[in-house]
Design a protein around this motif. Structure first.
Motif, PDB file in Angstrom:
ATOM      1  N   PRO A 146     -17.816 -19.169  19.401  1.00  0.00           N
ATOM      2  CA  PRO A 146     -16.781 -18.880  18.403  1.00  0.00           C
ATOM      3  C   PRO A 146     -15.489 -18.418  19.056  1.00  0.00           C
ATOM      4  O   PRO A 146     -15.487 -17.849  20.149  1.00  0.00           O
ATOM      5  CB  PRO A 146     -17.415 -17.765  17.555  1.00  0.00           C
ATOM      6  N   SER A 147     -14.389 -18.701  18.396  1.00  0.00           N
ATOM      7  CA  SER A 147     -13.082 -18.253  18.879  1.00  0.00           C
ATOM      8  C   SER A 147     -12.987 -16.740  18.776  1.00  0.00           C
ATOM      9  O   SER A 147     -13.587 -16.131  17.879  1.00  0.00           O
ATOM     10  CB  SER A 147     -11.965 -18.903  18.048  1.00  0.00           C
ATOM     11  N   PRO A 148     -12.252 -16.124  19.690  1.00  0.00           N
ATOM     12  CA  PRO A 148     -12.100 -14.662  19.603  1.00  0.00           C
ATOM     13  C   PRO A 148     -11.372 -14.261  18.319  1.00  0.00           C
ATOM     14  O   PRO A 148     -10.443 -14.942  17.877  1.00  0.00           O
ATOM     15  CB  PRO A 148     -11.277 -14.323  20.853  1.00  0.00           C
ATOM     16  N   LEU A 149     -11.840 -13.196  17.732  1.00  0.00           N
ATOM     17  CA  LEU A 149     -11.232 -12.719  16.486  1.00  0.00           C
ATOM     18  C   LEU A 149      -9.971 -11.931  16.781  1.00  0.00           C
ATOM     19  O   LEU A 149      -9.919 -11.149  17.746  1.00  0.00           O
ATOM     20  CB  LEU A 149     -12.230 -11.846  15.722  1.00  0.00           C
ATOM     21  N   LYS A 150      -8.972 -12.155  15.981  1.00  0.00           N
ATOM     22  CA  LYS A 150      -7.728 -11.400  16.096  1.00  0.00           C
ATOM     23  C   LYS A 150      -7.680 -10.337  15.007  1.00  0.00           C
ATOM     24  O   LYS A 150      -8.148 -10.587  13.891  1.00  0.00           O
ATOM     25  CB  LYS A 150      -6.525 -12.343  15.956  1.00  0.00           C
ATOM     26  N   PRO A 151      -7.163  -9.177  15.316  1.00  0.00           N
ATOM     27  CA  PRO A 151      -7.071  -8.145  14.269  1.00  0.00           C
ATOM     28  C   PRO A 151      -6.151  -8.606  13.144  1.00  0.00           C
ATOM     29  O   PRO A 151      -5.152  -9.292  13.390  1.00  0.00           O
ATOM     30  CB  PRO A 151      -6.492  -6.933  15.007  1.00  0.00           C
ATOM     31  N   PRO A 152      -6.504  -8.299  11.910  1.00  0.00           N
ATOM     32  CA  PRO A 152      -5.654  -8.739  10.789  1.00  0.00           C
ATOM     33  C   PRO A 152      -4.302  -8.033  10.807  1.00  0.00           C
ATOM     34  O   PRO A 152      -4.177  -6.907  11.279  1.00  0.00           O
ATOM     35  CB  PRO A 152      -6.472  -8.327   9.552  1.00  0.00           C
ATOM     36  N   HIS A 153      -3.324  -8.736  10.323  1.00  0.00           N
ATOM     37  CA  HIS A 153      -1.991  -8.142  10.213  1.00  0.00           C
ATOM     38  C   HIS A 153      -2.001  -7.064   9.127  1.00  0.00           C
ATOM     39  O   HIS A 153      -2.542  -7.285   8.035  1.00  0.00           O
ATOM     40  CB  HIS A 153      -0.955  -9.215   9.873  1.00  0.00           C
ATOM     41  N   PRO A 154      -1.417  -5.915   9.391  1.00  0.00           N
ATOM     42  CA  PRO A 154      -1.381  -4.877   8.342  1.00  0.00           C
ATOM     43  C   PRO A 154      -0.537  -5.329   7.165  1.00  0.00           C
ATOM     44  O   PRO A 154       0.515  -5.947   7.333  1.00  0.00           O
ATOM     45  CB  PRO A 154      -0.746  -3.674   9.059  1.00  0.00           C
ATOM     46  N   LEU A 155      -1.041  -5.066   5.984  1.00  0.00           N
ATOM     47  CA  LEU A 155      -0.313  -5.431   4.771  1.00  0.00           C
ATOM     48  C   LEU A 155       0.888  -4.512   4.595  1.00  0.00           C
ATOM     49  O   LEU A 155       0.818  -3.320   4.887  1.00  0.00           O
ATOM     50  CB  LEU A 155      -1.235  -5.330   3.548  1.00  0.00           C
ATOM     51  N   PRO A 156       2.000  -5.067   4.133  1.00  0.00           N
ATOM     52  CA  PRO A 156       3.174  -4.203   3.905  1.00  0.00           C
ATOM     53  C   PRO A 156       2.896  -3.203   2.787  1.00  0.00           C
ATOM     54  O   PRO A 156       2.209  -3.501   1.813  1.00  0.00           O
ATOM     55  CB  PRO A 156       4.273  -5.203   3.505  1.00  0.00           C
ATOM     56  N   SER A 157       3.418  -2.021   2.962  1.00  0.00           N
ATOM     57  CA  SER A 157       3.224  -0.974   1.949  1.00  0.00           C
ATOM     58  C   SER A 157       3.983  -1.332   0.681  1.00  0.00           C
ATOM     59  O   SER A 157       5.172  -1.695   0.744  1.00  0.00           O
ATOM     60  CB  SER A 157       3.718   0.365   2.492  1.00  0.00           C
ATOM     61  N   PRO A 158       3.322  -1.271  -0.470  1.00  0.00           N
ATOM     62  CA  PRO A 158       4.040  -1.582  -1.723  1.00  0.00           C
ATOM     63  C   PRO A 158       5.076  -0.504  -2.031  1.00  0.00           C
ATOM     64  O   PRO A 158       4.748   0.627  -2.384  1.00  0.00           O
ATOM     65  CB  PRO A 158       2.922  -1.617  -2.774  1.00  0.00           C
ATOM     66  N   ALA A 159       6.337  -0.842  -1.858  1.00  0.00           N
ATOM     67  CA  ALA A 159       7.403   0.161  -2.008  1.00  0.00           C
ATOM     68  C   ALA A 159       7.718   0.478  -3.467  1.00  0.00           C
ATOM     69  O   ALA A 159       8.014   1.622  -3.806  1.00  0.00           O
ATOM     70  CB  ALA A 159       8.667  -0.334  -1.304  1.00  0.00           C
ATOM     71  N   LEU A 160       7.654  -0.531  -4.357  1.00  0.00           N
ATOM     72  CA  LEU A 160       8.082  -0.309  -5.739  1.00  0.00           C
ATOM     73  C   LEU A 160       7.262   0.760  -6.447  1.00  0.00           C
ATOM     74  O   LEU A 160       7.821   1.662  -7.074  1.00  0.00           O
ATOM     75  CB  LEU A 160       8.030  -1.630  -6.513  1.00  0.00           C
ATOM     76  N   PRO A 161       5.889   0.732  -6.385  1.00  0.00           N
ATOM     77  CA  PRO A 161       5.139   1.812  -7.048  1.00  0.00           C
ATOM     78  C   PRO A 161       5.486   3.198  -6.520  1.00  0.00           C
ATOM     79  O   PRO A 161       5.588   4.164  -7.276  1.00  0.00           O
ATOM     80  CB  PRO A 161       3.674   1.443  -6.765  1.00  0.00           C
ATOM     81  N   LEU A 162       5.704   3.303  -5.193  1.00  0.00           N
ATOM     82  CA  LEU A 162       6.062   4.604  -4.625  1.00  0.00           C
ATOM     83  C   LEU A 162       7.414   5.072  -5.130  1.00  0.00           C
ATOM     84  O   LEU A 162       7.622   6.256  -5.418  1.00  0.00           O
ATOM     85  CB  LEU A 162       6.062   4.513  -3.094  1.00  0.00           C
ATOM     86  N   ILE A 163       8.357   4.130  -5.246  1.00  0.00           N
ATOM     87  CA  ILE A 163       9.679   4.486  -5.756  1.00  0.00           C
ATOM     88  C   ILE A 163       9.587   4.963  -7.203  1.00  0.00           C
ATOM     89  O   ILE A 163      10.203   5.959  -7.603  1.00  0.00           O
ATOM     90  CB  ILE A 163      10.638   3.282  -5.628  1.00  0.00           C
ATOM     91  N   LEU A 164       8.798   4.251  -8.033  1.00  0.00           N
ATOM     92  CA  LEU A 164       8.656   4.638  -9.435  1.00  0.00           C
ATOM     93  C   LEU A 164       7.982   6.002  -9.566  1.00  0.00           C
ATOM     94  O   LEU A 164       8.384   6.833 -10.399  1.00  0.00           O
ATOM     95  CB  LEU A 164       7.854   3.575 -10.191  1.00  0.00           C
ATOM     96  N   ILE A 165       6.960   6.256  -8.749  1.00  0.00           N
ATOM     97  CA  ILE A 165       6.277   7.556  -8.812  1.00  0.00           C
ATOM     98  C   ILE A 165       7.234   8.671  -8.406  1.00  0.00           C
ATOM     99  O   ILE A 165       7.288   9.739  -9.040  1.00  0.00           O
ATOM    100  CB  ILE A 165       5.037   7.528  -7.899  1.00  0.00           C
ATOM    101  N   ALA A 166       8.012   8.428  -7.338  1.00  0.00           N
ATOM    102  CA  ALA A 166       8.969   9.443  -6.898  1.00  0.00           C
ATOM    103  C   ALA A 166      10.027   9.703  -7.968  1.00  0.00           C
ATOM    104  O   ALA A 166      10.403  10.860  -8.224  1.00  0.00           O
ATOM    105  CB  ALA A 166       9.625   8.993  -5.595  1.00  0.00           C
ATOM    106  N   ALA A 167      10.499   8.631  -8.627  1.00  0.00           N
ATOM    107  CA  ALA A 167      11.507   8.811  -9.676  1.00  0.00           C
ATOM    108  C   ALA A 167      10.943   9.597 -10.853  1.00  0.00           C
ATOM    109  O   ALA A 167      11.609  10.483 -11.408  1.00  0.00           O
ATOM    110  CB  ALA A 167      12.015   7.443 -10.144  1.00  0.00           C
ATOM    111  N   ALA A 168       9.689   9.290 -11.246  1.00  0.00           N
ATOM    112  CA  ALA A 168       9.069  10.030 -12.346  1.00  0.00           C
ATOM    113  C   ALA A 168       8.871  11.492 -11.982  1.00  0.00           C
ATOM    114  O   ALA A 168       9.076  12.399 -12.811  1.00  0.00           O
ATOM    115  CB  ALA A 168       7.730   9.391 -12.715  1.00  0.00           C
ATOM    116  N   LEU A 169       8.486  11.740 -10.723  1.00  0.00           N
ATOM    117  CA  LEU A 169       8.298  13.125 -10.284  1.00  0.00           C
ATOM    118  C   LEU A 169       9.615  13.894 -10.306  1.00  0.00           C
ATOM    119  O   LEU A 169       9.673  15.040 -10.770  1.00  0.00           O
ATOM    120  CB  LEU A 169       7.698  13.126  -8.879  1.00  0.00           C
ATOM    121  N   LEU A 170      10.683  13.266  -9.823  1.00  0.00           N
ATOM    122  CA  LEU A 170      11.988  13.930  -9.838  1.00  0.00           C
ATOM    123  C   LEU A 170      12.467  14.191 -11.267  1.00  0.00           C
ATOM    124  O   LEU A 170      13.040  15.245 -11.561  1.00  0.00           O
ATOM    125  CB  LEU A 170      13.006  13.074  -9.083  1.00  0.00           C
TER     126      LEU A 170
END
Length: 236
Positions: A85-109
């Motif tokens: 079998p071919s050597p396995l490569k580590p998966p690329h990290p998924l980008p952090s979902p920015a929109l939910p974090l922005i909405l949560i921060a806005a609601a908190l403020l």
């Protein structure tokens, strides 16, 4: 051991295919590390293997033991394909979902801002002392409130009773008990109290009377019951 026949499907299974095997009688296959049993029902088996080589089956069919029933399994790779079998490569990290974090921060403020505003308003109210109305001032306010009350006569009569109670004449007394105790014979007080009693207790309500005229005269009660300054008492 005896020989036994069986039919299997697909006719040319490859690595990883579910292989259906039907025996002529109920059978129990021996466990083997070369394959796994997917399902089993009497004489029907479904097995699977990931080794690209024939599978040798053995077991018991009724009272007959059998072995070396071979199921051919071929690889999906070609003759020149790499077998490792071919050597396995580590998966690329998924980008952090920015929109939910922005909405949560806005609601908190927003929540922090709202609670801060409520706290500051409550603090401001506590910091500003509320002026306590004198009995006379409260009576004048109640007279004006009576004009918009549903039971105007009853409200105005209660205002008169409350004022007299603050001047030492019990609010628990009925009109008949209260009037003889008043030091000043005041026809206006008697009329207001009786009209209030009619509205509260009579099934026909209060008789016809000019409410605005009597309400305008009500502050005259203060002239008889408000304490006079010391200078005026000495002059009298």
């Amino acid at each position: 051991p005896a020989m036994i026949s069986a039919t299997f499907h697909p006719a040319k299974p490859t690595v990883g295919d579910p292989i259906s095997i039907d025996f002529p009688r109920p059978v129990t296959l021996d466990a083997s590390p070369s394959f796994e049993v997917v399902s089993h029902a009497r004489q029907h088996y479904v097995i699977r293997t990931f080794a690209p080589k024939p599978i040798s089956l053995s077991g018991i069919a009724g009272d007959v033991r059998f072995r070396n029933l071979v199921v051919p399994v071929r690889s999906v790779l070609g003759p020149k394909d790499a077998q490792t079998p071919s050597p396995l490569k580590p998966p690329h990290p998924l980008p952090s979902p920015a929109l939910p974090l922005i909405l949560i921060a806005a609601a908190l403020l927003a929540a922090i801002a709202a609670w801060t505003a409520v706290w500051l308003r409550a603090r401001k109210r506590r910091a500003v002392p509320q002026r306590v109305l004198t009995p006379a001032e409260q009576f004048r306010v109640s007279v004006e409130q009576a004009r918009t009350s549903k039971q105007r006569w009853a409200f105005l009569a209660d205002a008169v009773r409350a004022y007299l109670a603050q001047r030492g004449y019990g609010a628990e007394l009925t009109t008949s008990q209260l009037l003889p105790l008043l030091p000043h014979e005041h026809e206006l007080i008697s009329e207001l109290l009786r009209l209030g009693d009619y509205e509260k207790f009579s099934p026909w309500g209060a008789p016809q009377a000019d409410f605005d005229a009597l309400a305008s005269r009500a502050p005259a009660i203060l002239d008889a019951y408000e304490p006079r300054p010391v200078e005026e008492e000495k002059a009298a």
